[in-house]
Design a protein around this motif. Structure first.
Motif, PDB file in Angstrom:
ATOM      1  N   ILE A  96       0.823  -1.208   0.000  1.00  0.00           N
ATOM      2  CA  ILE A  96       0.000   0.000   0.000  1.00  0.00           C
ATOM      3  C   ILE A  96       0.856   1.258   0.000  1.00  0.00           C
ATOM      4  O   ILE A  96       0.605   2.189  -0.750  1.00  0.00           O
ATOM      5  CB  ILE A  96      -0.988  -0.027   1.180  1.00  0.00           C
ATOM      6  CG1 ILE A  96      -1.922  -1.229   1.010  1.00  0.00           C
ATOM      7  CG2 ILE A  96      -1.784   1.257   1.263  1.00  0.00           C
ATOM      8  CD1 ILE A  96      -2.758  -1.553   2.214  1.00  0.00           C
ATOM      9  N   TRP A  97       1.879   1.274   0.817  1.00  0.00           N
ATOM     10  CA  TRP A  97       2.740   2.453   0.929  1.00  0.00           C
ATOM     11  C   TRP A  97       3.405   2.788  -0.402  1.00  0.00           C
ATOM     12  O   TRP A  97       3.587   3.947  -0.751  1.00  0.00           O
ATOM     13  CB  TRP A  97       3.783   2.191   2.018  1.00  0.00           C
ATOM     14  CG  TRP A  97       4.649   3.359   2.329  1.00  0.00           C
ATOM     15  CD1 TRP A  97       5.954   3.516   1.988  1.00  0.00           C
ATOM     16  CD2 TRP A  97       4.296   4.550   3.025  1.00  0.00           C
ATOM     17  NE1 TRP A  97       6.437   4.710   2.428  1.00  0.00           N
ATOM     18  CE2 TRP A  97       5.428   5.375   3.082  1.00  0.00           C
ATOM     19  CE3 TRP A  97       3.127   5.000   3.619  1.00  0.00           C
ATOM     20  CZ2 TRP A  97       5.438   6.613   3.701  1.00  0.00           C
ATOM     21  CZ3 TRP A  97       3.146   6.231   4.229  1.00  0.00           C
ATOM     22  CH2 TRP A  97       4.290   7.026   4.266  1.00  0.00           C
ATOM     23  N   LYS A  98       3.764   1.760  -1.189  1.00  0.00           N
ATOM     24  CA  LYS A  98       4.502   1.963  -2.436  1.00  0.00           C
ATOM     25  C   LYS A  98       3.605   2.243  -3.643  1.00  0.00           C
ATOM     26  O   LYS A  98       4.115   2.581  -4.706  1.00  0.00           O
ATOM     27  CB  LYS A  98       5.374   0.741  -2.725  1.00  0.00           C
ATOM     28  CG  LYS A  98       6.487   0.569  -1.721  1.00  0.00           C
ATOM     29  CD  LYS A  98       7.338  -0.622  -2.042  1.00  0.00           C
ATOM     30  CE  LYS A  98       8.460  -0.746  -1.027  1.00  0.00           C
ATOM     31  NZ  LYS A  98       9.303  -1.899  -1.307  1.00  0.00           N
ATOM     32  N   VAL A 123      -9.037  -4.832  -0.526  1.00  0.00           N
ATOM     33  CA  VAL A 123      -9.753  -3.903  -1.406  1.00  0.00           C
ATOM     34  C   VAL A 123      -9.002  -2.578  -1.352  1.00  0.00           C
ATOM     35  O   VAL A 123      -8.764  -2.035  -0.275  1.00  0.00           O
ATOM     36  CB  VAL A 123     -11.216  -3.707  -0.953  1.00  0.00           C
ATOM     37  CG1 VAL A 123     -11.917  -2.674  -1.829  1.00  0.00           C
ATOM     38  CG2 VAL A 123     -11.961  -5.041  -0.963  1.00  0.00           C
ATOM     39  N   ILE A 124      -8.632  -2.070  -2.524  1.00  0.00           N
ATOM     40  CA  ILE A 124      -7.900  -0.812  -2.615  1.00  0.00           C
ATOM     41  C   ILE A 124      -8.737   0.185  -3.392  1.00  0.00           C
ATOM     42  O   ILE A 124      -9.218  -0.118  -4.481  1.00  0.00           O
ATOM     43  CB  ILE A 124      -6.536  -1.010  -3.307  1.00  0.00           C
ATOM     44  CG1 ILE A 124      -5.684  -1.978  -2.488  1.00  0.00           C
ATOM     45  CG2 ILE A 124      -5.824   0.320  -3.502  1.00  0.00           C
ATOM     46  CD1 ILE A 124      -4.396  -2.381  -3.153  1.00  0.00           C
ATOM     47  N   VAL A 152      -9.418  -3.655  -6.928  1.00  0.00           N
ATOM     48  CA  VAL A 152      -9.145  -2.221  -7.024  1.00  0.00           C
ATOM     49  C   VAL A 152     -10.429  -1.529  -7.482  1.00  0.00           C
ATOM     50  O   VAL A 152     -11.024  -1.910  -8.484  1.00  0.00           O
ATOM     51  CB  VAL A 152      -7.989  -1.932  -8.015  1.00  0.00           C
ATOM     52  CG1 VAL A 152      -7.752  -0.440  -8.138  1.00  0.00           C
ATOM     53  CG2 VAL A 152      -6.723  -2.656  -7.581  1.00  0.00           C
ATOM     54  N   LEU A 153     -10.837  -0.526  -6.707  1.00  0.00           N
ATOM     55  CA  LEU A 153     -12.066   0.208  -7.002  1.00  0.00           C
ATOM     56  C   LEU A 153     -11.773   1.696  -7.155  1.00  0.00           C
ATOM     57  O   LEU A 153     -10.886   2.232  -6.492  1.00  0.00           O
ATOM     58  CB  LEU A 153     -13.075   0.044  -5.861  1.00  0.00           C
ATOM     59  CG  LEU A 153     -13.556  -1.366  -5.525  1.00  0.00           C
ATOM     60  CD1 LEU A 153     -14.414  -1.332  -4.264  1.00  0.00           C
ATOM     61  CD2 LEU A 153     -14.335  -1.962  -6.679  1.00  0.00           C
ATOM     62  N   SER A 154     -12.556   2.338  -8.005  1.00  0.00           N
ATOM     63  CA  SER A 154     -12.504   3.797  -8.082  1.00  0.00           C
ATOM     64  C   SER A 154     -13.301   4.347  -6.900  1.00  0.00           C
ATOM     65  O   SER A 154     -14.035   3.608  -6.228  1.00  0.00           O
ATOM     66  CB  SER A 154     -13.129   4.288  -9.390  1.00  0.00           C
ATOM     67  OG  SER A 154     -14.526   4.032  -9.383  1.00  0.00           O
TER      68      SER A 154
END
Length: 180
Positions: A96-98, A123-124, A152-154
Motif C-alpha cells: 500500500i505504501w509503495k 480492497v484498494i 481495485v475500485l474507483s
C-alpha cells in the motif's frame, strides 16, 4: 510464531478473532462452530481471557457476547502482534505504501472476521497501476506465507459498495472511514 508462544490452539484462535478486527463480537456457540471445537473447550479459554481482562462480555438478550477489551493495558500490543503474525504490517509497508494514490485500503472476508484462512482479501480504493500492484503482491505473499486477493475500485465504485463493506465489518488498514 504465536503458536509457539501460546500452546492452546483455541486461545490463539480467540486472540486472532478478537484482536485482528477489534470491532468483532461473537458468542460461545458461534465460536465453537467456527473453530470446530467443543463449546466447553472454547468456554474455558473465553473465561481465561475474560478473567485476564483481555476480553469483555455483555449479555444481549439471553446470549453472552464477547469482544476485545480496548481499555486493557496490553490491547495495543496484542493488536500489533496479531497484525504482525498475519502479515498485515508487511502488506501495508510493502504494497500500500509503495502504490502512491491509495485513498483507502480494506481487508474483507475471513481476516476481517478474525479467521486465519491463508487468503487475505484486500480492497484498494484509488487510481493505481494494477500490474505494479500484482508484482508487489507476489513479493509480499512470499514474505507472509499467505495468498492475497486484490480488488481495485474507483472512488465512485467504492461509494456504491460502501454499505456492503460496512456490513461485513471490513478492516480499514489504510486511510480513514470518511475519506471516500
Amino acid at each position: 510464531m504465536l503458536d509457539y508462544l501460546i500452546t492452546s490452539k483455541t486461545r490463539v484462535k480467540l486472540i486472532l478473532k478478537f484482536f485482528l478486527n477489534v470491532e468483532m463480537k461473537a458468542y460461545l456457540r458461534s465460536l465453537a462452530d467456527e473453530f470446530g471445537e467443543s463449546t466447553n473447550a472454547v468456554r474455558v479459554e473465553l473465561n481465561r481471557l475474560t478473567e485476564a481482562g483481555l476480553l469483555e462480555s455483555e449479555n444481549e438478550g439471553r446470549t453472552k457476547v464477547y469482544r476485545a477489551n480496548r481499555r486493557h493495558a496490553l490491547f495495543d500490543d496484542l493488536h500489533s502482534i496479531v497484525k504482525k503474525y498475519i502479515g498485515i504490517d508487511r502488506l501495508i509497508e510493502e504494497v500500500i505504501w509503495k502504490l502512491g494514490n491509495v485513498e483507502l485500503a480494506l481487508i474483507t472476508g475471513d481476516y476481517a472476521r478474525g479467521i486465519d484462512s491463508g487468503i487475505i482479501d484486500l480492497v484498494i480504493v484509488g487510481g493505481i497501476d494494477k500490474a505494479y500492484l500484482q508484482g508487489l503482491v507476489e513479493k509480499v505473499e512470499e514474505l507472509i506465507h499467505r495468498k492475497i486477493r486484490t480488488l481495485v475500485l474507483s472512488r465512485e465504485e467504492f461509494k456504491s459498495l460502501r454499505e456492503k463493506f460496512e456490513q461485513e465489518k471490513a478492516l480499514i488498514v489504510w486511510g480513514e472511514k470518511g475519506e471516500v
